[in-house]
Write an enzyme that holds these catalytic residues in place. Structure first.
Site: not given
Ligand code: OAD
Length: 265
Positions: A81, A120, A137, A205
């Site tokens: 972290y 985020n 989060h 995103g």
């Molecule tokens: P993810 O890593 O699951 O998803 C990121 C998303 O962003 C994906 O759908 C990608 O296709 C998209 N992406 C990547 N680059 C991009 C860009 N330049 N523009 C637009 N989209 C883009 O991340 P989160 O959805 O934030 O939880 O994940 C949610 C939670 O899952 C996090 O907070 C974390 C994780 O498990 C915990 O830690 C509890």
């Protein structure tokens, strides 16, 4: 409106769907945006589902981001972290963050309400100027005492010993929500109310798979709001939203906001 690719080769040409979304932004009075790791990807912060780099390449974040992992091995979890915290502090907000801060100002200057829900933990939205941010989060910049719950806004730099000693005895842990933990109640209550009351909801995103965050768009839909996705890839909600804009948020969002609110528009 059909899903439509907005990621033109030159990164500049807008899709026809963007014109529709820009007009929705112009007429909306209560806007909710939810962001995920994709919005920070263009600030060089890896998304959760990207493979981890360097020293951490052999680890899986799902095995580090749990209370059990911290009890078992607080040193490794704290080091990981702190590595991520340092990356966040070194990063700069990108044009997507800056466009969302402008969107908030534009909506509010017209008497509307704007709420930014974020998964985020990097604080880049606040650094870009967003003010009504709900951290679902938590955040990685503040850490908290495992004994008293009190927060420490600034950790020593560099940290010489892991786990990090708390000024109140015991140790500090990052002030983030781990798998298996509940989201902060006040954040969920604010997010729920805003989603139920909005007339436009944008999911940007995020892979839209982690609940309860993934449920807010459903609340907005049930309340009759228009829904929009901006994502580089298809997700489980792409086929359900009213408009899916496919491409990078750092390219699409500045275009959308400019189109919606420029005096020429
Ligand atoms: P993810 O890593 O699951 O998803 C990121 C998303 O962003 C994906 O759908 C990608 O296709 C998209 N992406 C990547 N680059 C991009 C860009 N330049 N523009 C637009 N989209 C883009 O991340 P989160 O959805 O934030 O939880 O994940 C949610 C939670 O899952 C996090 O907070 C974390 C994780 O498990 C915990 O830690 C509890």
């Amino acid at each position: 409106m059909d899903p439509s690719s907005s990621d033109a080769p030159d990164g500049l040409a807008p899709s026809p769907a963007e014109a529709g979304v820009a007009s929705w932004l112009r007429s909306a009075t209560r806007v909710v945006v939810i962001t995920g790791a994709g919005v920070s990807a263009e600030s060089s912060i890896p998304t959760y589902r990207d493979k981890m780099e360097g020293l951490w390449a052999s680890f899986d974040f799902r095995t580090l981001a749990t209370p059990e992992a911290f009890s078992r091995d607080p040193e490794t979890v704290s080091r990981w972290y702190d590595f991520r915290r340092t990356k966040c502090l070194e990063a700069e907000p990108n044009p997507g963050h800056i466009a969302l801060a402008r969107l908030e100002r534009e909506i509010e200057s017209r008497g509307g309400r704007f709420t930014l829900l974020t998964q985020n933990v990097d604080r880049l939205h606040q650094r870009a100027g967003s003010r009504h941010v709900v951290e679902l989060h938590g955040n990685i910049i503040e850490w908290r005492c495992t004994t008293t719950g009190r927060r420490v806004a600034e950790l020593p730099a560099p940290i010489l010993e892991f786990p990090v000693a708390s000024p109140w005895g015991g140790v500090l842990r990052p002030n983030v929500v781990w798998f298996g933990e509940s989201l902060p109640e006040d954040a969920v209550a604010t997010a729920t109310r805003a989603s139920q009351e909005c007339d436009l909801f944008l999911s940007i995103g995020t892979s839209a798979v982690v609940y309860p965050a993934a449920g807010f768009i459903q609340l907005a839909r049930a309340a009759g709001a228009r829904t929009v996705e901006v994502n580089r890839d298809a997700t489980p909600i792409s086929g359900v939203v009213d408009a899916a804009l496919v491409g990078r948020s750092g390219q699409i969002l500045p275009r959308l906001v400019e189109r919606a609110f420029s005096s020429k528009g």
